[in-house]
Design an enzyme around this catalytic site. Sequence first.
Site, PDB file in Angstrom:
ATOM      1  N   SER A  42       0.592  -1.235  -0.110  1.00 10.21           N
ATOM      2  CA  SER A  42      -0.039  -0.047  -0.098  1.00 10.21           C
ATOM      3  C   SER A  42       0.682   1.533  -0.125  1.00 10.21           C
ATOM      4  CB  SER A  42      -0.921  -0.051   1.239  1.00 10.21           C
ATOM      5  OG  SER A  42      -1.701   1.205   1.209  1.00 10.21           O
ATOM      6  N   LYS A 102     -14.095  -4.474   2.409  1.00 16.11           N
ATOM      7  CA  LYS A 102     -15.189  -3.154   2.251  1.00 16.11           C
ATOM      8  C   LYS A 102     -16.306  -3.505   2.505  1.00 16.11           C
ATOM      9  CE  LYS A 102     -11.959  -1.134  -1.298  1.00 16.11           C
ATOM     10  NZ  LYS A 102     -11.975  -0.493  -2.507  1.00 16.11           N
ATOM     11  N   ASP A 139     -13.872   5.717  -2.935  1.00 17.28           N
ATOM     12  CA  ASP A 139     -13.343   5.211  -4.237  1.00 17.28           C
ATOM     13  C   ASP A 139     -13.979   5.716  -5.593  1.00 17.28           C
ATOM     14  OD1 ASP A 139     -11.583   3.366  -3.343  1.00 17.28           O
ATOM     15  OD2 ASP A 139     -12.952   1.775  -3.203  1.00 17.28           O
ATOM     16  N   ALA A 157     -17.027  -7.313 -10.987  1.00 14.68           N
ATOM     17  CA  ALA A 157     -18.210  -7.183 -10.242  1.00 14.68           C
ATOM     18  C   ALA A 157     -18.165  -7.021  -8.778  1.00 14.68           C
ATOM     19  CB  ALA A 157     -19.084  -8.362 -10.533  1.00 14.68           C
ATOM     20  N   GLY A 158     -17.002  -6.457  -8.099  1.00 10.78           N
ATOM     21  CA  GLY A 158     -16.784  -6.379  -6.771  1.00 10.78           C
ATOM     22  C   GLY A 158     -17.252  -5.035  -6.329  1.00 10.78           C
ATOM     23  N   ARG A 214     -16.809 -12.223 -14.221  1.00  9.54           N
ATOM     24  CA  ARG A 214     -16.442 -13.896 -14.432  1.00  9.54           C
ATOM     25  C   ARG A 214     -17.475 -14.454 -13.715  1.00  9.54           C
ATOM     26  NH1 ARG A 214     -10.908 -13.886 -11.172  1.00  9.54           N
ATOM     27  NH2 ARG A 214     -11.852 -12.005 -10.094  1.00  9.54           N
ATOM     28  N   PRO A 249     -21.288 -13.992 -13.365  1.00  9.71           N
ATOM     29  CA  PRO A 249     -22.581 -13.224 -13.513  1.00  9.71           C
ATOM     30  C   PRO A 249     -23.464 -13.043 -12.353  1.00  9.71           C
ATOM     31  CG  PRO A 249     -22.037 -14.615 -15.474  1.00  9.71           C
ATOM     32  CD  PRO A 249     -21.124 -15.205 -14.264  1.00  9.71           C
ATOM     33  N   ALA A 273      -7.535   0.093 -12.198  1.00 12.16           N
ATOM     34  CA  ALA A 273      -7.699   0.225 -10.735  1.00 12.16           C
ATOM     35  C   ALA A 273      -6.381  -0.286 -10.051  1.00 12.16           C
ATOM     36  CB  ALA A 273      -8.982   0.015 -10.056  1.00 12.16           C
ATOM     37  N   TYR A 286      -2.730  -0.448  -8.816  1.00 11.89           N
ATOM     38  CA  TYR A 286      -1.961   0.461  -8.754  1.00 11.89           C
ATOM     39  C   TYR A 286      -0.390   0.157  -8.329  1.00 11.89           C
ATOM     40  CZ  TYR A 286      -2.735   0.614  -3.549  1.00 11.89           C
ATOM     41  OH  TYR A 286      -2.932   0.191  -2.304  1.00 11.89           O
TER      42      TYR A 286
END
Length: 280
Positions: free
Chosen positions: A17, A73, A114, A140-141, A164, A166, A227, A229
């Site tokens: 991080s 999260k 975010d 999809a998270g 991945r 649906p 996203a 990084y």
Amino acid sequence: MSTRRACAVIGSPIDHSRSPALHTAAYAELGLDWRYGRHDVPAGALAEFVDRVAVTGLDGLPCGGLSVTMPGKSEALARADHRDPRAVVLGAANTLVPRYDGAQLTGWSAYNTDVDGIIGAYADHGLRATAGRHAVVIGAGGTAAAALAALQALGCEEVDVVARNPARASTLVAAGEQLEVVVRVRSWSAIVECAERAEVLISTVPPGVADQVAGARFRSDQLVLDAVYAGGSTALLDAVAAGGGTAIGGVWMLLHQAVEQVRLMTGRRPSVEVMRAALR
């Protein structure tokens, strides 16, 4: 706010991080004698960690706030007793801010910055409105949900989501209904086709998962945000740049979401440029 406090980023893995550099630079610029560290908190352990911080403090000081990365999260949202409406819609929080009554920590507020990170990253590259542009989200998270909200704020009314799993994307469809965005779920086998059609593309999956999309034929009119990084560029961003498109690294999303986190935790707005310099 003169009280010394400690903040941290929590998640697992956490050693990569860059949040400590960003937040520490902001504290120095604001004249705050605050600390910011890292704590490895695996899946399922966030509530216990937060409860312990409420009693004992963080790194020997009262807690000023927690930045939450994967996989915590959704746990962060569930643990908070006050939830920002945007975080509720997205089903994920990346920021926990403590509330105090004097010296007593009395509760936690959950936010999702975010969304601010994605909007800021695109603004840095000249995109402030997406109305009429074909938008695609890979994943999809929780970060995909933030991408959906950011695209809606920029003017998108329809978004294709390549997933991945649906079934997992059903949460994004529900979030889209609340955001008044039409979400079309596409199968993983259509990832290259979707990438080639997209004018605005956001990949929210972990490193390496979407490398196959690097085989797509990218164009100069495409703006692509990955996203991821850690570790510099990615196969996706290299392919976008080779095709003449605008390749946006996740580090710029990290920057702008951290700016909003600092504001929420300290009550003061830090310098974006000071924090940007901390990334170089």
